[in-house]
Design a protein around this motif. Structure first.
Motif: not given
Length: 78
Positions: A58-78
């Protein structure tokens, strides 16, 4: 004379695996993402991607995601 043919039409990966299918469509329902009972995304405008041999994503519109609760990591999916 060319040694390799020039491919036209679909991407080369799909030429090699013509039965491989990727579709993206509106989810058609409310979709929520929870982490430890905290809602980090809630949307009625999400999309779902179906890909051969993979579970739906599932892909969410950015406006529907709590950006304050997520942070960048070194993890990669590809």
């Amino acid at each position: 004379m060319r040694e390799k043919p020039i491919l036209t039409g679909p991407a080369p990966g799909f030429v090699k695996a013509p039965d491989y299918v990727v579709t993206v469509e509106p989810a058609g329902k409310r979709v929520r993402a929870l982490i430890d009972d905290v809602c980090v995304a809630d949307s009625e405008a999400a999309f779902v991607m179906h890909e051969t041999n993979h579970k739906p994503i599932y892909y969410f519109p950015r406006s529907d995601v709590r950006a304050d609760l997520i942070h960048k990591t070194d993890h990669s999916t590809f």
